[in-house]
Design a protein around this motif. Structure first.
Motif, short mmCIF file in Angstrom:
data_model
loop_
_atom_site.label_atom_id
_atom_site.label_comp_id
_atom_site.label_asym_id
_atom_site.label_seq_id
_atom_site.Cartn_x
_atom_site.Cartn_y
_atom_site.Cartn_z
N ALA A 150 -10.16 12.42 -1.72
CA ALA A 150 -10.32 13.95 -1.87
C ALA A 150 -8.84 14.15 -0.75
O ALA A 150 -8.29 14.06 0.26
N ASN A 151 -7.99 14.80 -2.65
CA ASN A 151 -7.05 15.73 -2.50
C ASN A 151 -6.01 14.22 -1.96
O ASN A 151 -5.04 14.00 -1.15
N ALA A 152 -5.91 13.27 -2.58
CA ALA A 152 -5.72 11.90 -1.84
C ALA A 152 -4.66 11.18 -2.77
O ALA A 152 -5.15 11.42 -3.91
N THR A 153 -3.38 10.63 -2.58
CA THR A 153 -2.29 9.58 -2.90
C THR A 153 -2.74 7.71 -2.47
O THR A 153 -2.23 8.03 -1.11
N ALA A 154 -3.16 7.38 -2.83
CA ALA A 154 -3.05 6.20 -2.39
C ALA A 154 -3.14 4.45 -3.59
O ALA A 154 -3.33 4.75 -4.42
N VAL A 155 -2.28 4.00 -2.36
CA VAL A 155 -1.43 2.20 -3.48
C VAL A 155 -2.21 1.76 -2.85
O VAL A 155 -3.09 1.02 -1.89
N PHE A 156 -3.18 0.62 -4.14
CA PHE A 156 -4.19 -0.58 -3.53
C PHE A 156 -2.95 -2.25 -3.82
O PHE A 156 -2.79 -1.70 -5.40
N ALA A 157 -2.96 -2.78 -3.27
CA ALA A 157 -1.73 -3.59 -3.62
C ALA A 157 -2.72 -5.17 -3.01
O ALA A 157 -1.57 -6.62 -2.84
N GLN A 158 -3.40 -4.91 -2.82
CA GLN A 158 -4.35 -6.66 -2.44
C GLN A 158 -5.43 -6.19 -2.84
O GLN A 158 -6.04 -4.85 -2.80
N ALA A 159 -7.12 -7.25 -3.22
CA ALA A 159 -7.86 -7.35 -3.63
C ALA A 159 -8.45 -6.29 -2.72
O ALA A 159 -8.41 -6.47 -1.50
N VAL A 160 -9.46 -4.96 -2.70
CA VAL A 160 -10.28 -3.92 -2.32
C VAL A 160 -11.86 -4.07 -2.43
O VAL A 160 -11.80 -4.53 -3.79
#
Length: 288
Positions: free
Chosen positions: A173-183
């Motif tokens: 919700a109203n978020a900013t996220a970076v995934f740099a490994q498998a999720v």
């Protein structure tokens, strides 16, 4: 006694190194039928454990019949576990499945190098995360609700998020996220939802049954990235990073109304970003 309890811990720095050790152990007694409310605040607290099979912070709640009791924790906390099989935060309930509300605020850290950032069992947990989580999350038993929110999220090293038994939900919700490994999001009964959120896949795979993105949301993907499930998106789907040749695979259906952004290089060697959808695209529309 029959009164509610409020506990405050602040300005602590704790380091442990023994196998099976615990940096902070907090236990709430059996509430019986008193329907008590326990409130725990950790402020400016740093706990690091380097031993194997250890816990940086352990919360243990017991109840036999206090089904109206609740437990709430607010953290200004850095909990780090680096030993084999060690957890940053362990939450255990016994007896009735009681409500437990946990807030991990901006600037907080739950980090495990070889264990769980959070392992919870025996509670109905509401977890709000606005800080850094590195490692796996396991909700065990109970009905659990997970919300990631805010621009201070750090999920670059998030691992598997397991809803466990019960009815469980996960949302951004109203978020900013970076995934740099498998999720991976597993054992969640509905889709993972994202509202007014920007998610970035950086050469990784995001595994889930379905991701539903609404509002002013966007999914950015660079390198060789994969969404391992259905994607419904109303917003923007972007591979644009000023470098052509990215590859994004939707391993499922793609639907929604969205803007698709990509890079194309017309000079030699000519190349273009590629989007591959293994399922249906019959309900997808938008602009490029």
């Amino acid at each position: 006694d029959n009164s509610d309890a409020a506990l405050f811990f602040g300005n602590l720095t704790i380091e442990t190194g023994g196998e099976g050790s615990t940096g902070i152990l907090i236990g709430a007694p059996d509430a019986g039928s008193n329907n008590l409310a326990y409130e725990l605040t950790l402020e400016n607290t740093s706990v690091t454990t380097t031993g194997a099979n250890a816990h940086a912070v352990q919360l243990s709640f017991a109840s036999s019949s206090g089904t109206g009791s609740s437990f709430e924790a607010t953290a200004q906390l850095s909990a780090t576990a680096t030993g084999a099989g060690s957890n940053a935060l362990q939450v255990t309930g016994t007896g009735d499945l009681l409500p437990f509300m946990l807030s991990i605020e901006a600037g907080d850290v739950l980090s495990s190098a070889d264990g769980f950032a959070l392992q919870e069992t025996g509670m109905h947990t509401t977890l709000d995360v606005a800080g850094l989580v590195a490692g796996d999350i396991d909700f065990g038993t109970g009905n659990d609700d997970l919300t990631f929110a805010g621009n201070a999220l750090d999920l670059r090293n998030l691992g598997t998020v397991d809803g466990g038994a019960g009815t469980d939900t996960a949302r951004f919700a109203n978020a900013t996220a970076v995934f740099a490994q498998a999720v991976a999001f597993v054992n969640f009964e509905g889709p993972v939802t994202a509202t007014d959120t920007a998610l970035t896949l950086s050469n990784v795979t995001l595994d889930l049954n379905r991701l539903v993105m609404t509002g002013a949301s966007r999914l950015n993907a660079t390198g060789m990235s994969t969404v391992g499930g259905d994607l419904r998106i109303n917003g923007a789907l972007s591979q644009a990073n000023a470098q052509a040749g990215d590859r994004l695979t939707i391993d499922g259906d793609l639907c929604g109304t969205f803007t698709y952004e990509l890079d194309a290089q017309f000079d030699a060697p000519q190349t273009v970003d590629l989007l591959t959808v293994t399922g249906s695209t019959t309900e997808a529309s938008g602009t490029i």
